[in-house]
Write an enzyme that holds these catalytic residues in place. Structure first.
Site, PDB file in Angstrom:
ATOM      1  N   LYS A  47     -50.050 -80.623-103.557  1.00  0.00           N
ATOM      2  CA  LYS A  47     -50.668 -80.545-102.992  1.00  0.00           C
ATOM      3  C   LYS A  47     -51.072 -81.647-102.196  1.00  0.00           C
ATOM      4  O   LYS A  47     -52.745 -82.107-102.176  1.00  0.00           O
ATOM      5  CB  LYS A  47     -52.231 -79.789-103.401  1.00  0.00           C
ATOM      6  CG  LYS A  47     -52.058 -78.240-104.690  1.00  0.00           C
ATOM      7  CD  LYS A  47     -53.477 -77.699-104.991  1.00  0.00           C
ATOM      8  CE  LYS A  47     -52.831 -76.669-105.710  1.00  0.00           C
ATOM      9  NZ  LYS A  47     -52.095 -76.931-107.154  1.00  0.00           N
TER      10      LYS A  47
HETATM   11  O1  6AU Z   1     -51.745 -70.529-115.835  1.00  0.00           O
HETATM   12  P1  6AU Z   1     -52.685 -72.230-115.765  1.00  0.00           P
HETATM   13  O2  6AU Z   1     -53.800 -71.732-115.474  1.00  0.00           O
HETATM   14  O3  6AU Z   1     -52.026 -73.469-117.266  1.00  0.00           O
HETATM   15  O4  6AU Z   1     -51.639 -72.624-114.461  1.00  0.00           O
HETATM   16  C1  6AU Z   1     -51.521 -72.458-113.135  1.00  0.00           C
HETATM   17  C2  6AU Z   1     -51.000 -73.888-112.436  1.00  0.00           C
HETATM   18  C3  6AU Z   1     -51.554 -75.198-111.957  1.00  0.00           C
HETATM   19  C4  6AU Z   1     -52.066 -75.452-111.586  1.00  0.00           C
HETATM   20  O5  6AU Z   1     -52.143 -76.650-110.583  1.00  0.00           O
HETATM   21  C5  6AU Z   1     -51.798 -74.271-110.243  1.00  0.00           C
HETATM   22  O6  6AU Z   1     -51.202 -73.013-110.935  1.00  0.00           O
HETATM   23  N1  6AU Z   1     -52.931 -73.581-108.914  1.00  0.00           N
HETATM   24  C6  6AU Z   1     -52.199 -73.226-107.686  1.00  0.00           C
HETATM   25  C7  6AU Z   1     -50.941 -74.100-107.548  1.00  0.00           C
HETATM   26  C8  6AU Z   1     -50.115 -73.198-107.661  1.00  0.00           C
HETATM   27  O7  6AU Z   1     -50.994 -74.750-105.968  1.00  0.00           O
HETATM   28  C9  6AU Z   1     -52.913 -73.066-107.280  1.00  0.00           C
HETATM   29  C10 6AU Z   1     -54.643 -72.685-106.866  1.00  0.00           C
HETATM   30  O8  6AU Z   1     -55.433 -71.852-106.091  1.00  0.00           O
HETATM   31  N2  6AU Z   1     -54.318 -72.583-108.885  1.00  0.00           N
HETATM   32  C11 6AU Z   1     -53.734 -72.624-109.547  1.00  0.00           C
HETATM   33  O9  6AU Z   1     -53.704 -72.409-110.943  1.00  0.00           O
HETATM   34  O10 6AU Z   1     -50.671 -75.574-112.750  1.00  0.00           O
END
Ligand code: 6AU
Length: 489
Positions: free
Chosen positions: A313
């Site tokens: 990010k």
């Molecule tokens: O399924 P989780 O909640 O354990 O993990 C979600 C993953 C984490 C966050 O850093 C990422 O997705 N993420 C992102 C990304 C991919 O950029 C954006 C967002 O809006 N929400 C989010 O959770 O690694």
């Protein structure tokens, strides 16, 4: 909760709140299903039952808000009951401003910056909810959630998320059809006729809030196209590779390997490798990061045929980003096929990333970036104007060959079929965590929100058996994608 919902669905059917037949709608089109929830005011026990279920849904999903407001008129008594039940102060929205006195559209005590949850009876395109959002926002009130009794599944979720409001429904039309059919109330012919009608009458609403949406695309036909087809339309080599990989490996699952030990990540990558198209890392959370870890991770990526995404990010000025990408202990440009970046600094983020290859042996053509257009957590500050700007950066200008996709929560974020939509916040039980993360089911993100790839972290890494969980998420995300392209052909 599910049994309670089923028995309430049957009660609502008995009091004629749902009707099946041939009904002429306001639009002139005939519909095989008609909802009239106004009747509930004549059945206080049913009205209480609906309101109680709304209140438990709010509690269970932690949809916190300072106020509650019903969309006039049918939802007003429901909002009132929920307000009394929870002790949450109500706001009243007038349909028309009084032409005398205060001329206020919103009645009640509030301050700008307060939050408000909306209650509505039935949503089709979602325009009535959006009218209420508009009037509340004019007063500086923030709306994050709307709880509706019935979602007719004709596009409201996608139309409303565009305005950063999430719809939660007690009943989807599919759930009602299934429940009533199982209870012998409606025949399978009716279920088929309604399903066909709904699939053919999706409404893409372009209701604009303060004209912010003028350039946001409304046609999201990209979701109708197969990944094979989209591989031929993309401008980015790495997006092409990804579309083809997803298509041949039959997976649209990205594993968020958010673990803090190098060995744990390598283990899970090996176990889950056969089920994923992308493995996503946050290398700055690894306690024992070292070059051997990266070497082994790349070997696993080759062994199981998946891409590596470092979810860095990036969000700084071009010069800093170029150093963060190419230098330091992580040397991300050397090994990550994909990275993520915020678009807060504008186009210079792309130039900065490209400059990161100056001293790298890696080939910029083999790398790609996913731009963040929306976030999955509650209370984030991204608005419609920002989304519009990201869409422009992703589809216009000299650097678009470097953009592989968009990280977002809704199909309406962009139209260009050559970009991949990556959607995080996926879990089979679509709850929330304690720190603001909000989850949707695999089917919801793919079919309703337009995700091409679903990102799953804790749903897999905290499961009893990570491998089984990865297989299950792969199956459900992939089935949702194949349904989506079949449905929309
Ligand atoms: O399924 P989780 O909640 O354990 O993990 C979600 C993953 C984490 C966050 O850093 C990422 O997705 N993420 C992102 C990304 C991919 O950029 C954006 C967002 O809006 N929400 C989010 O959770 O690694």
């Amino acid at each position: 909760m599910c049994d309670e919902r089923k028995s309430l669905a049957l009660k609502l059917y008995e009091i004629n709140a749902f009707k099946f037949g041939d009904f002429k709608m306001k639009t002139g089109i005939n519909s095989p299903v008609y909802f009239d929830l106004r009747v509930i005011v004549s059945y206080p026990h049913v009205m209480k039952n609906v309101a109680d279920l709304i209140a438990s849904h709010i509690k269970e999903h932690q949809l916190t808000a300072k106020h509650i407001c019903g969309v006039p008129y049918t939802a007003l008594p429901l909002a009132t009951l929920v307000s009394v039940h929870q002790g949450t102060p109500m706001l009243l929205r007038r349909k028309e401003a009084k032409d005398y006195g205060t001329k206020k559209l919103i009645e009640g005590l509030f301050s700008a910056g307060d939050t408000c949850l909306i209650v509505e009876d039935v949503v089709t395109s979602g325009s009535s909810v959006l009218e209420t959002v508009r009037d509340l926002e004019k007063e500086g009130i923030i709306v994050e959630y709307a709880v509706v009794v019935v979602d007719r599944e004709q596009g409201a979720v996608a139309n409303i998320i565009k305005h950063n409001v999430r719809i939660h429904s007690l009943f989807t039309l599919s759930f009602l059809l299934k429940t009533l059919n199982e209870a012998g109330k409606i025949k399978s012919d009716t279920v088929d006729a309604v399903a066909k009608y709904i699939a053919a009458s999706q409404i893409s609403s372009d209701v604009s809030l303060q004209n912010l949406q003028q350039n946001v695309p409304t046609d999201f036909s990209r979701t109708k196209l197969s990944f094979e087809k989209r591989a031929t339309l993309t401008k980015s080599d790495v997006a092409k590779k990804l579309f083809n990989l997803m298509s041949s490996k039959k997976t649209n699952l990205c594993l968020a390997a958010d673990l803090t030990k190098a060995e744990e990540i390598l283990n899970i990558a090996d176990i889950c490798g056969p089920y994923i198209c992308v493995l996503k890392t946050h290398v700055d959370i690894i306690d024992d990061f070292n070059d051997a870890f990266i070497k082994n991770l790349r070997l696993l990526a080759e062994k199981h045929n998946f891409l590596l995404m470092e979810d860095r990010k990036f969000a700084d000025i071009g010069n800093t980003v170029s150093l963060q990408y190419g230098k330091g202990i992580y040397k991300i440009a050397d090994w990550a096929d994909l990275v993520t970046a915020h678009t807060l600094t504008g186009r210079s983020i792309l130039q900065g990333l490209k400059a990161g290859f100056k001293d790298s042996t890696a080939d910029v053509q083999k790398r790609g970036v996913f731009l963040l257009a929306e976030l999955s957590n509650s209370g984030n500050l991204i608005d419609a104007k920002y989304l519009e700007a990201v869409n422009k950066i992703a589809t216009e200008g000299a650097d678009i060959d470097f953009i592989a996709g968009i990280v977002c929560q809704s199909a309406k974020c962009f139209n260009f079929p050559g970009l991949v939509q990556l959607t995080p916040g996926v879990k089979i039980d679509d709850s929330a965590d304690q720190l603001g993360q909000q989850y949707q089911t695999p089917e919801n993100v793919v079919k309703e929100r337009g995700a091409d790839i679903g990102v799953v972290g804790r749903g897999i890494i905290q499961a009893k058996t990570a491998q089984k969980a990865a297989a299950l998420y792969r199956d459900r995300l992939w089935a949702a994608y194949t349904d989506r392209i079949a449905l929309e052909k």
